[in-house]
Design an enzyme around this catalytic site. Structure first.
Site, PDB file in Angstrom:
ATOM      1  CG  HIS A 127      12.437  16.116 -20.551  1.00  0.00           C
ATOM      2  ND1 HIS A 127      13.016  14.999 -21.099  1.00  0.00           N
ATOM      3  CD2 HIS A 127      12.279  16.985 -21.579  1.00  0.00           C
ATOM      4  CE1 HIS A 127      13.206  15.179 -22.385  1.00  0.00           C
ATOM      5  NE2 HIS A 127      12.760  16.390 -22.710  1.00  0.00           N
ATOM      6  CG  ASP A 157      13.362  11.931 -19.729  1.00  0.00           C
ATOM      7  OD1 ASP A 157      12.472  12.535 -19.103  1.00  0.00           O
ATOM      8  OD2 ASP A 157      13.897  12.389 -20.762  1.00  0.00           O
ATOM      9  CB  SER A 241      11.814  15.544 -25.753  1.00  0.00           C
ATOM     10  OG  SER A 241      13.101  16.095 -25.796  1.00  0.00           O
TER      11      SER A 241
END
Length: 397
Positions: A127, A157, A241
């Site tokens: 993402h 992911d 992230s």
């Protein structure tokens, strides 16, 4: 009764007296000390100006040592996308590949984990790079280089980037996430809130292992995957992230992926375990994608179908309340070749009961292309069995 009252009164009076005596003693001591000496440790110049102490503290700990092991390998990952010339938004249908029209639309984190000749490889989250027209990588020393996306996987992911190895001075080492102990130190390194806070370090503990976290991969409001994750209370913020979660030896034991963002929740971040991530990373680096088996059906959870439709259209037994309705069957898929049809309700896959699409998808992804798998399903109220031969996505096209 009188005796009890007397005892209670005596206790009350005794306590009151003790409190009063204490106060008297404090007052007496204060009054008897006319002056309080203050020990002066602050360095002052001859002119009376306060100055910085010459005492130097060399602080070193297990955490600082761990950070030093991996810090130079951690990077900011910058998602660049094309924009139109309209300063207030996009021109509909406007396309321009001029690099001058690239804008930074998001920032995440990552780490260099491998150098192979002139190429270095970086792991991050899918993402973080999703929708990018270009990727830039920012190192701790301010070096900024272009990166290419080697491969990305929406279900786990994860993504792998490649850059020129000339700028790399350090690579991160993976640790064994199966060997984690709840309560041991955990350190998150990344770029919370963007590159202005690059190389930020937060620390906490491993709060739990083997957590099952529901994930909405296509952002349609419905969970369609469950991720096995490490839970930590080390602060993880937007921008962290894709960055590493590190153990006390400076090894990457997880890849930070998500957190629970509620005003009533604090200190609940989640990372993809290194043992799970490494297999996907190797596949992405080698093939540019993760090849998974499919059966070739569109799915709807049985609980999403009204009781009336379950009875009138599917003819389901009343005691069957969970399963997956086959909405459509892709031609030439393994399901099509096995004879599955629309409105069949799958309740078991490879000997495991499946209640919804998430469970069925997880069971499918645990098989290998070429495996022969038994599926149990209901058709017009009767439980039946079919054997499917697992195929890859390419084989169903």
């Amino acid at each position: 009764m009188m005796k009890k009252k007397s005892i209670r009164a005596l206790l009350t009076l005794s306590l009151t007296s003790a409190m009063l005596v204490g106060c008297d003693l404090i007052d007496t001591e204060t009054e008897s000390d006319p002056a309080t000496e203050v020990e002066e440790n602050t360095p002052v110049t001859e002119e009376g100006e306060v100055q910085i102490s010459e005492v130097r503290v060399d602080v070193s700990s297990d955490i600082t040592d761990a950070v030093q092991e991996v810090d130079d390998a951690v990077v900011s990952v910058i998602n660049m996308q094309q924009v139109g010339q309209d300063p207030y938004g996009w021109y509909e249908g406007y396309e321009n590949t001029d690099e001058e029209n690239l804008q930074q639309v998001g920032t995440g984190s990552g780490a260099v984990y491998k150098v192979d000749g002139d190429t270095a490889y970086i792991f991050t989250n899918n993402h973080v790079v999703d929708g990018s027209d270009a990727i830039e990588v920012l190192f701790k020393d301010g070096s900024r280089v272009e990166a290419s996306v080697i491969g990305a996987d929406i279900w786990t992911d994860l993504a792998v980037l490649a850059i020129d190895s000339e700028v790399v001075t350090k690579t991160a080492q993976f640790g064994d996430s199966e060997n984690l102990t709840v309560g041991e130190p955990a350190i998150a390194i990344g770029s919370p809130l963007g590159t202005n806070f690059a190389s930020s370090v937060t620390s906490g503990i491993i709060s739990a292992t083997g957590r099952t976290v529901p994930v909405d991969t296509n952002m349609d409001g419905e969970n369609d995957w469950e991720m096995m994750a490490i839970q930590t209370d080390a602060a993880i913020n937007p921008g962290n992230s894709g960055g590493p979660l590190v153990n006390i030896a400076g090894q990457v034991v997880g890849i930070n992926s998500m957190k629970i963002s509620l005003s009533t929740v604090e200190g609940m971040g989640f990372a993809i375990p290194s043992n799970d991530a490494l297999d996907i990373i190797n596949q992405l680096e080698r093939n540019g994608e993760v090849v998974r088996p499919v059966i070739g059906v569109g799915m709807v959870d049985l609980v999403m179908v009204s009781p009336q439709q379950q009875q009138e259209i599917l003819n389901m037994p009343e005691d069957v309340t969970e399963g997956i309705v086959v909405a459509e069957v892709q031609p030439e898929s393994s399901a099509d070749k096995a004879g599955l049809q629309a409105n069949d309700v799958i309740v078991s896959f490879n000997g495991e009961e499946v209640a919804n699409g998430i469970e069925l998808r997880q069971e499918i992804y645990d098989t290998e292309v070429g495996d022969e798998i038994e599926i149990e399903f209901y058709r017009d109220g009767e439980r039946q069995t079919a054997t499917v031969t697992m195929q890859s996505t390419d084989e169903t096209l």
